[in-house]
Design a protein around this motif. Structure first.
Motif, PDB file in Angstrom:
ATOM      1  N   PHE A 163       0.802  -1.223   0.000  1.00  0.00           N
ATOM      2  CA  PHE A 163       0.000   0.000   0.000  1.00  0.00           C
ATOM      3  C   PHE A 163       0.833   1.270   0.000  1.00  0.00           C
ATOM      4  N   GLU A 164       2.151   1.177   0.206  1.00  0.00           N
ATOM      5  CA  GLU A 164       3.008   2.365   0.136  1.00  0.00           C
ATOM      6  C   GLU A 164       4.074   2.247  -0.959  1.00  0.00           C
ATOM      7  N   ARG A 165       3.967   1.251  -1.788  1.00  0.00           N
ATOM      8  CA  ARG A 165       4.987   1.047  -2.818  1.00  0.00           C
ATOM      9  C   ARG A 165       5.143   2.312  -3.669  1.00  0.00           C
TER      10      ARG A 165
ATOM     11  N   GLU B 257       6.845   8.483  -1.455  1.00  0.00           N
ATOM     12  CA  GLU B 257       7.821   9.352  -0.794  1.00  0.00           C
ATOM     13  C   GLU B 257       7.029  10.397  -0.018  1.00  0.00           C
ATOM     14  N   ALA B 258       7.743  11.192   0.784  1.00  0.00           N
ATOM     15  CA  ALA B 258       7.122  12.277   1.565  1.00  0.00           C
ATOM     16  C   ALA B 258       5.904  11.765   2.345  1.00  0.00           C
ATOM     17  N   VAL B 259       6.071  10.638   3.000  1.00  0.00           N
ATOM     18  CA  VAL B 259       4.968  10.004   3.723  1.00  0.00           C
ATOM     19  C   VAL B 259       4.777  10.667   5.082  1.00  0.00           C
TER      20      VAL B 259
ATOM     21  N   GLU C 286      18.177   4.173  14.568  1.00  0.00           N
ATOM     22  CA  GLU C 286      18.614   2.948  13.882  1.00  0.00           C
ATOM     23  C   GLU C 286      19.148   1.932  14.882  1.00  0.00           C
ATOM     24  N   SER C 287      19.899   2.391  15.858  1.00  0.00           N
ATOM     25  CA  SER C 287      20.426   1.498  16.889  1.00  0.00           C
ATOM     26  C   SER C 287      19.295   0.863  17.681  1.00  0.00           C
ATOM     27  N   ARG C 288      18.294   1.662  18.011  1.00  0.00           N
ATOM     28  CA  ARG C 288      17.146   1.145  18.759  1.00  0.00           C
ATOM     29  C   ARG C 288      16.370   0.126  17.918  1.00  0.00           C
ATOM     30  N   VAL C 289      16.207   0.389  16.625  1.00  0.00           N
ATOM     31  CA  VAL C 289      15.517  -0.546  15.730  1.00  0.00           C
ATOM     32  C   VAL C 289      16.259  -1.888  15.728  1.00  0.00           C
ATOM     33  N   ARG C 290      17.582  -1.838  15.618  1.00  0.00           N
ATOM     34  CA  ARG C 290      18.395  -3.066  15.653  1.00  0.00           C
ATOM     35  C   ARG C 290      18.217  -3.802  16.982  1.00  0.00           C
ATOM     36  N   SER C 291      18.233  -3.050  18.076  1.00  0.00           N
ATOM     37  CA  SER C 291      18.131  -3.683  19.394  1.00  0.00           C
ATOM     38  C   SER C 291      16.765  -4.350  19.607  1.00  0.00           C
ATOM     39  N   LEU C 292      15.759  -3.916  18.847  1.00  0.00           N
ATOM     40  CA  LEU C 292      14.445  -4.557  18.909  1.00  0.00           C
ATOM     41  C   LEU C 292      14.394  -5.819  18.044  1.00  0.00           C
ATOM     42  N   GLY C 293      15.496  -6.098  17.331  1.00  0.00           N
ATOM     43  CA  GLY C 293      15.573  -7.320  16.535  1.00  0.00           C
ATOM     44  C   GLY C 293      15.274  -7.163  15.060  1.00  0.00           C
ATOM     45  N   TYR C 294      15.124  -5.934  14.581  1.00  0.00           N
ATOM     46  CA  TYR C 294      14.792  -5.705  13.173  1.00  0.00           C
ATOM     47  C   TYR C 294      16.037  -5.680  12.302  1.00  0.00           C
ATOM     48  N   ASP C 295      15.890  -6.168  11.089  1.00  0.00           N
ATOM     49  CA  ASP C 295      16.945  -6.151  10.081  1.00  0.00           C
ATOM     50  C   ASP C 295      16.910  -4.776   9.411  1.00  0.00           C
ATOM     51  N   VAL C 296      17.836  -3.922   9.786  1.00  0.00           N
ATOM     52  CA  VAL C 296      17.853  -2.544   9.281  1.00  0.00           C
ATOM     53  C   VAL C 296      18.178  -2.505   7.783  1.00  0.00           C
ATOM     54  N   SER C 297      18.845  -3.532   7.267  1.00  0.00           N
ATOM     55  CA  SER C 297      19.157  -3.550   5.834  1.00  0.00           C
ATOM     56  C   SER C 297      17.886  -3.641   4.982  1.00  0.00           C
ATOM     57  N   MET C 298      16.775  -4.050   5.572  1.00  0.00           N
ATOM     58  CA  MET C 298      15.508  -4.137   4.854  1.00  0.00           C
ATOM     59  C   MET C 298      14.722  -2.822   4.859  1.00  0.00           C
ATOM     60  N   VAL C 299      15.185  -1.841   5.618  1.00  0.00           N
ATOM     61  CA  VAL C 299      14.447  -0.575   5.718  1.00  0.00           C
ATOM     62  C   VAL C 299      14.585   0.204   4.420  1.00  0.00           C
ATOM     63  N   ARG C 300      13.460   0.689   3.938  1.00  0.00           N
ATOM     64  CA  ARG C 300      13.423   1.577   2.778  1.00  0.00           C
ATOM     65  C   ARG C 300      13.304   2.983   3.347  1.00  0.00           C
TER      66      ARG C 300
ATOM     67  N   THR D  45      -0.725  10.012   4.332  1.00  0.00           N
ATOM     68  CA  THR D  45      -0.566  10.680   3.047  1.00  0.00           C
ATOM     69  C   THR D  45       0.810  10.351   2.488  1.00  0.00           C
ATOM     70  N   CYS D  46       0.854  10.102   1.200  1.00  0.00           N
ATOM     71  CA  CYS D  46       2.142   9.899   0.548  1.00  0.00           C
ATOM     72  C   CYS D  46       2.106  10.553  -0.822  1.00  0.00           C
ATOM     73  N   ARG D  47       3.263  10.743  -1.381  1.00  0.00           N
ATOM     74  CA  ARG D  47       3.407  11.292  -2.724  1.00  0.00           C
ATOM     75  C   ARG D  47       3.862  10.152  -3.636  1.00  0.00           C
ATOM     76  N   ALA D  48       3.019   9.793  -4.576  1.00  0.00           N
ATOM     77  CA  ALA D  48       3.280   8.663  -5.464  1.00  0.00           C
ATOM     78  C   ALA D  48       4.401   8.994  -6.442  1.00  0.00           C
ATOM     79  N   GLY D  49       5.422   8.164  -6.466  1.00  0.00           N
ATOM     80  CA  GLY D  49       6.480   8.288  -7.444  1.00  0.00           C
ATOM     81  C   GLY D  49       7.585   9.272  -7.118  1.00  0.00           C
ATOM     82  N   GLY D  50       7.424  10.095  -6.114  1.00  0.00           N
ATOM     83  CA  GLY D  50       8.461  11.067  -5.764  1.00  0.00           C
ATOM     84  C   GLY D  50       7.911  12.128  -4.841  1.00  0.00           C
ATOM     85  N   ILE D  51       8.797  12.960  -4.305  1.00  0.00           N
ATOM     86  CA  ILE D  51       8.362  13.945  -3.310  1.00  0.00           C
ATOM     87  C   ILE D  51       7.411  14.999  -3.883  1.00  0.00           C
ATOM     88  N   ASP D  52       7.396  15.157  -5.205  1.00  0.00           N
ATOM     89  CA  ASP D  52       6.469  16.091  -5.833  1.00  0.00           C
ATOM     90  C   ASP D  52       5.323  15.379  -6.533  1.00  0.00           C
TER      91      ASP D  52
END
Length: 177
Positions: free
Chosen positions: A55-57, A60-62, A159-173, A79-86
């Motif tokens: 639903f957010e594919r 940007e500018a979410v 980012e450190s807190r996200v990692r400490s919660l067990g999340y794979d930060v490399s997957m973050v967009r 709210t998001c901007r489809a395809g780019g910040i503009d």
């Protein structure tokens, strides 16, 4: 196919489409770390990053705006901007209710019909400058901040807190604003 067979098939497909999908980025999501003061959580949040979802594919500018309704529920406006910040704005309006006994850290959210999704505030800054949101499957993650581009030290802290919660930060967009 008879109507008696179509309805269960339709319901199964709809539930599959609404449920979590995609890779698991956290196989052991912890419960929320602290209670949430609803009044302090309300207002505008900027999405710093997320696990990509259908639903957010391409968004940007979410932003996410939360406000309290007279009936005690929370209005959610994403709210998001489809395809780019503009790009063209896409808006989804829903409602959320606090899960009893969760310290206001777990919500059931609906954007259409009776279908509910989990929204867990896993952690947040003491001053509510940032928030980490997930749910039990480990397929959903949103990192929210009160400013579109937090400072480097704040971002590294989150980012450190996200990692400490067990999340794979490399997957973050990471979201552009």
């Amino acid at each position: 196919m008879t109507p008696g067979r179509i309805l269960p098939l339709f319901a199964a497909c709809l539930l599959a489409a609404c449920g979590p999908s995609g890779p698991v980025g956290n196989a052991a999501v912890p419960p929320p770390a602290k209670s949430v003061e609803i009044e302090r959580y309300l207002g505008r949040w900027f999405e710093l990053g997320r696990y990509e979802n259908g639903f957010e594919r391409g968004c940007e500018a979410v932003t996410a705006d939360y406000s309290l309704r007279r009936d005690g529920l929370v209005t959610v406006v994403n709210t998001c901007r489809a395809g780019g910040i503009d790009g063209k704005a896409r808006v989804a309006v829903g409602r959320a209710r606090v899960v009893a006994g969760s310290g206001n850290a777990k919500f059931k959210v609906s954007f259409f019909g009776p279908f509910l999704g989990d929204y867990w505030v896993l952690d947040h800054a003491p001053d509510y400058a940032w928030s980490i949101v997930g749910e039990g499957s480990g397929r959903y993650l949103r990192i929210l901040t009160r400013t579109p581009t937090p400072s480097g030290p704040v971002r590294r802290c989150i980012e450190s807190r996200v990692r400490s919660l067990g999340y794979d930060v490399s997957m973050v967009r990471w979201t552009r604003h």
